[in-house]
Enzyme design. Structure first.
Site, PDB file in Angstrom:
ATOM      1  CD  GLN A   1      -6.857  -1.290   1.171  1.00 47.34           C
ATOM      2  OE1 GLN A   1      -7.652  -1.902   0.492  1.00 47.34           O
ATOM      3  NE2 GLN A   1      -7.131  -0.087   1.659  1.00 47.34           N
TER       4      GLN A   1
ATOM      5  N   GLY B   1      -5.834   5.706   2.054  1.00 49.88           N
ATOM      6  CA  GLY B   1      -5.546   7.139   2.124  1.00 49.88           C
ATOM      7  C   GLY B   1      -4.756   7.453   0.870  1.00 49.88           C
ATOM      8  CG  HIS B   2      -5.804   6.309  -2.565  1.00 50.98           C
ATOM      9  ND1 HIS B   2      -6.504   5.630  -3.524  1.00 50.98           N
ATOM     10  CD2 HIS B   2      -5.304   5.358  -1.727  1.00 50.98           C
ATOM     11  CE1 HIS B   2      -6.432   4.327  -3.270  1.00 50.98           C
ATOM     12  NE2 HIS B   2      -5.719   4.147  -2.179  1.00 50.98           N
TER      13      HIS B   2
ATOM     14  CE  LYS C   1      -3.156   2.126  -3.528  1.00 51.27           C
ATOM     15  NZ  LYS C   1      -2.024   2.016  -2.611  1.00 51.27           N
TER      16      LYS C   1
ATOM     17  CE  LYS D   1       2.934  12.190  -9.219  1.00 54.07           C
ATOM     18  NZ  LYS D   1       4.296  12.646  -9.354  1.00 54.07           N
TER      19      LYS D   1
ATOM     20  N   GLY E   1       0.824  -1.215   0.000  1.00 46.85           N
ATOM     21  CA  GLY E   1       0.000   0.000   0.000  1.00 46.85           C
ATOM     22  C   GLY E   1       0.851   1.255   0.000  1.00 46.85           C
ATOM     23  CG  ASP E   2       0.378   3.885   2.298  1.00 51.06           C
ATOM     24  OD1 ASP E   2      -0.785   4.199   2.003  1.00 51.06           O
ATOM     25  OD2 ASP E   2       0.709   3.481   3.429  1.00 51.06           O
TER      26      ASP E   2
ATOM     27  NE  ARG F   1     -24.346 -16.679   3.316  1.00 53.44           N
ATOM     28  CZ  ARG F   1     -24.432 -17.993   3.348  1.00 53.44           C
ATOM     29  NH1 ARG F   1     -24.899 -18.645   2.316  1.00 53.44           N
ATOM     30  NH2 ARG F   1     -24.044 -18.660   4.403  1.00 53.44           N
TER      31      ARG F   1
HETATM   32  P1  GDP Z   1      -1.482   5.724  -2.043  1.00 56.55           P
HETATM   33  O1  GDP Z   1      -2.219   5.187  -0.862  1.00 56.55           O
HETATM   34  O2  GDP Z   1      -0.893   4.649  -2.889  1.00 56.55           O
HETATM   35  O3  GDP Z   1      -2.298   6.686  -2.857  1.00 56.55           O
HETATM   36  O4  GDP Z   1      -0.235   6.526  -1.461  1.00 56.55           O
HETATM   37  P2  GDP Z   1      -0.268   7.573  -0.235  1.00 56.55           P
HETATM   38  O5  GDP Z   1      -0.897   8.816  -0.704  1.00 56.55           O
HETATM   39  O6  GDP Z   1      -0.810   6.932   0.984  1.00 56.55           O
HETATM   40  O7  GDP Z   1       1.271   7.729   0.052  1.00 56.55           O
HETATM   41  C1  GDP Z   1       2.152   8.204  -0.926  1.00 56.55           C
HETATM   42  C2  GDP Z   1       2.816   9.472  -0.386  1.00 56.55           C
HETATM   43  O8  GDP Z   1       3.908   9.790  -1.194  1.00 56.55           O
HETATM   44  C3  GDP Z   1       1.912  10.681  -0.409  1.00 56.55           C
HETATM   45  O9  GDP Z   1       2.286  11.534   0.631  1.00 56.55           O
HETATM   46  C4  GDP Z   1       2.222  11.302  -1.775  1.00 56.55           C
HETATM   47  O10 GDP Z   1       1.962  12.697  -1.793  1.00 56.55           O
HETATM   48  C5  GDP Z   1       3.690  11.030  -1.866  1.00 56.55           C
HETATM   49  N1  GDP Z   1       4.233  10.814  -3.216  1.00 56.55           N
HETATM   50  C6  GDP Z   1       3.678  10.173  -4.280  1.00 56.55           C
HETATM   51  N2  GDP Z   1       4.572  10.066  -5.283  1.00 56.55           N
HETATM   52  C7  GDP Z   1       5.714  10.655  -4.847  1.00 56.55           C
HETATM   53  C8  GDP Z   1       7.012  10.840  -5.409  1.00 56.55           C
HETATM   54  O11 GDP Z   1       7.323  10.424  -6.518  1.00 56.55           O
HETATM   55  N3  GDP Z   1       7.940  11.487  -4.634  1.00 56.55           N
HETATM   56  C9  GDP Z   1       7.650  11.944  -3.383  1.00 56.55           C
HETATM   57  N4  GDP Z   1       8.621  12.558  -2.698  1.00 56.55           N
HETATM   58  N5  GDP Z   1       6.440  11.780  -2.826  1.00 56.55           N
HETATM   59  C10 GDP Z   1       5.496  11.119  -3.537  1.00 56.55           C
HETATM   60  P1  IMO Z   2      -3.805   2.630   0.634  1.00 58.00           P
HETATM   61  O1  IMO Z   2      -4.968   2.414  -0.303  1.00 58.00           O
HETATM   62  C1  IMO Z   2      -1.195   0.903   3.664  1.00 58.00           C
HETATM   63  C2  IMO Z   2      -2.974  -2.075   6.347  1.00 58.00           C
HETATM   64  C3  IMO Z   2      -3.145  -1.719   7.803  1.00 58.00           C
HETATM   65  C4  IMO Z   2      -3.024  -3.089   8.435  1.00 58.00           C
HETATM   66  C5  IMO Z   2      -3.718  -3.996   7.433  1.00 58.00           C
HETATM   67  C6  IMO Z   2      -5.177  -4.277   7.759  1.00 58.00           C
HETATM   68  O2  IMO Z   2      -3.678   3.994   1.157  1.00 58.00           O
HETATM   69  O3  IMO Z   2      -2.556   2.076   0.032  1.00 58.00           O
HETATM   70  P2  IMO Z   2      -7.435  -2.871   7.691  1.00 58.00           P
HETATM   71  O4  IMO Z   2      -7.786  -1.554   8.285  1.00 58.00           O
HETATM   72  O5  IMO Z   2      -7.586  -2.941   6.218  1.00 58.00           O
HETATM   73  O6  IMO Z   2      -8.127  -4.018   8.367  1.00 58.00           O
HETATM   74  O7  IMO Z   2      -5.865  -3.063   8.026  1.00 58.00           O
HETATM   75  O8  IMO Z   2      -3.642  -3.328   6.193  1.00 58.00           O
HETATM   76  N1  IMO Z   2      -3.603  -1.124   5.390  1.00 58.00           N
HETATM   77  C7  IMO Z   2      -2.908  -0.279   4.630  1.00 58.00           C
HETATM   78  N2  IMO Z   2      -1.588  -0.011   4.572  1.00 58.00           N
HETATM   79  N3  IMO Z   2      -2.041   1.521   2.818  1.00 58.00           N
HETATM   80  C8  IMO Z   2      -3.362   1.237   2.833  1.00 58.00           C
HETATM   81  O9  IMO Z   2      -4.211   1.727   1.916  1.00 58.00           O
HETATM   82  C9  IMO Z   2      -3.860   0.349   3.800  1.00 58.00           C
HETATM   83  N4  IMO Z   2      -5.092  -0.126   4.113  1.00 58.00           N
HETATM   84  C10 IMO Z   2      -4.915  -1.036   5.079  1.00 58.00           C
HETATM   85  O10 IMO Z   2      -2.133  -0.838   8.224  1.00 58.00           O
HETATM   86  O11 IMO Z   2      -1.670  -3.476   8.475  1.00 58.00           O
HETATM   87 MG    MG Z   3      -2.218   5.425   1.213  1.00 59.32          MG
END
Ligand code: GDP
Ligand code: IMO
Ligand code: MG
Length: 420
Positions: free
Chosen positions: A222, A40-41, A16, A18, A12-13, A143
């Site tokens: 995720q 959290g996107h 996506k 961006k 995750g994170d 269900r």
């Molecule tokens: P997501 O859940 O996949 O949408 O990712 P998140 O938003 O949770 O986490 C990605 C973080 O990295 C966010 O704070 C973005 O603003 C930041 N981000 C995305 N791409 C880049 C990059 O290429 N460089 C840097 N420095 N930050 C980035």
């Molecule tokens: P995005 O879409 C990173 C992780 C939680 C925990 C496990 C289970 O922003 O990439 P849950 O609340 O789903 O039961 O938690 O999955 N987790 C994530 N980690 N990015 C996420 O979403 C996540 N959504 C859940 O930290 O380990």
């Molecule tokens: Mg995220």
């Protein structure tokens, strides 16, 4: 093919939000297919950062249709907060966002159950985001779920009370204190707000639009290593985060899928518990966390950081049928003399060619390669990237057999390099 999927290949994170925002102009429909407010996107433009939890990341493009698909679990209280903080008016957002009648609701009881289960697990807790995801999907599969379409029923309150009763009876078995009232009030306000939006059988809408030549981007939440079947079970989320999840989570045929964009960070992060073979519990990990601002977009928790894990990346590519790789956060890796990349795993001294099903601890085998030091955030042409970064990308391409067609060099929409 008119349907492409963008999904995370790690934990995750990966960035996506961006990238979905950046490529939304190429699509007519942007649809979330699984997960819920655990996501959290983040996306950034005009120096403002937005964090989306339930709403697809195409929402800032006025002419696009955004869909919350049937595979998503919706918490109306979170939905309300998100809609109110987005910027555009509710009247405007109603034109841009459609909700599947089949999407299950996260009830206030689900949130409390999530917390009670985690509390009871103690040290073996999953590290859930405590948004009620696991219990909501549990009720769906058992269900017992309540779905978005049902909020329009006259007896919705009675239905809600029946569900609450059953959640309260489970909670009697747990030594966990909670206060339901405050959250419940906001939740019902969210239900009223949801009623202003079009709640429909989105599977018909999507298939109709596709048959008329419209293009859809399915936005994963995720990452593959958190998939309920293929991730590091039990330290996973409760949905299918992989490409197959887009079919079940939107009502589309696999035959209609075109590109599968697999997104990964130039290193790895993970929030919550569970195995993380390349984790760096040292100064290097701290540097990645600070430079990359690696703190959860949903919970604010510090993310665990480590080197790129190629066995996990190759596994994710295989499970998803990835056709193109997108690499983010390359700018965060600037500054190291050398960097490491995990090329294989060992377990008790023996080569471990597959990702163990039981999340057994494995030892990473690293290859060390030269790093790069330049500030790359201003670069917009692939050819202008430092040679050592291009070599790193070339190594990943050789190992995976796929091309890295996008390199992200900063959080802003503009800080994106598409390779021809
Ligand atoms: P997501 O859940 O996949 O949408 O990712 P998140 O938003 O949770 O986490 C990605 C973080 O990295 C966010 O704070 C973005 O603003 C930041 N981000 C995305 N791409 C880049 C990059 O290429 N460089 C840097 N420095 N930050 C980035
Ligand atoms: P995005 O879409 C990173 C992780 C939680 C925990 C496990 C289970 O922003 O990439 P849950 O609340 O789903 O039961 O938690 O999955 N987790 C994530 N980690 N990015 C996420 O979403 C996540 N959504 C859940 O930290 O380990
Ligand atoms: Mg995220």
């Amino acid at each position: 093919m008119n349907i492409d999927i963008l999904l995370g290949l790690q934990w995750g994170d990966e960035g996506k939000g961006k990238i979905v925002d950046a490529i939304s102009p190429d699509y007519d429909i942007i649809a979330r297919f699984q997960g819920g407010p655990n996501a959290g996107h983040s996306l950034e433009f005009n120096n403002v950062k937005h964090v989306l939890h339930l709403i697809p990341s195409g929402i800032f493009h006025p002419e696009k249709v955004n869909i919350i698909g049937n595979g998503v679990v919706i918490d109306p209280a979170v939905f309300k907060k998100e809609i109110e903080n987005l910027g555009p008016s509710v009247e405007e957002l109603v034109k841009r966002l459609i909700i599947s009648a089949r999407a299950n609701l996260i009830l206030p009881g689900h949130r409390i159950l999530d917390a009670a289960y985690e509390h009871s697990k103690g040290l073996t807790k999953i590290g859930s985001t405590l948004k009620g995801i696991g219990p909501a999907y549990t009720d769906k599969v058992a269900r017992n779920g309540l779905r978005a379409g049902e909020i329009l029923r006259n007896d919705f309150r009675d239905l809600y009370n029946q569900h609450l009763k059953s959640h309260l009876s489970i909670l009697k078995n747990y030594d966990y204190n909670f206060d339901l009232n405050e959250y419940e009030a906001g939740w019902f306000e969210g239900i009223e707000l949801m009623k202003k939006f079009r709640i429909t059988n989105t599977e018909y809408l999507i298939n109709d639009l596709i048959s008329r030549g419209k293009k859809l981007l399915a936005e994963g939440a995720q990452g593959t290593m958190l998939d309920v079947d293929f991730g590091s079970y039990p330290f996973v989320t409760s949905s299918n985060t992989i490409s197959a999840g887009a079919c079940t989570g939107l009502g589309i045929s696999p035959k209609k899928i075109g590109e599968v964009f697999g997104i990964f960070k130039a290193y790895c992060t993970r929030v919550g518990s569970g195995p993380f073979p390349t984790e760096l519990n040292n100064q290097t990990g701290n540097i990645l966390r600070e430079k990359g601002y690696e703190f959860g977009s949903t919970t604010g928790r510090p993310r665990r950081c480590g080197w790129l894990d190629l066995p996990a990346l190759k596994y994710a590519i295989m499970i998803n049928g990835v056709t193109q790789l997108f690499m983010t956060k390359s700018d965060v890796m600037s500054g190291f003399d050398t960097i490491k990349v995990c090329i294989s795993y060992r377990n008790a001294g023996k080569e471990c060619p597959e990702i163990p099903f039981d999340s057994l601890p494995v030892e990473p085998v690293y290859k060390e390669i030269p790093g790069w030091k330049e500030d790359i955030s201003g670069i917009r042409e692939y050819g202008n990237l430092p040679l050592n970064l291009k070599n790193y990308i070339g190594f990943i391409e050789d190992q995976t057999g796929l091309r890295v067609t996008m390199v992200s060099v900063g959080p802003d929409r503009e800080e994106t390099i598409f390779r021809k």
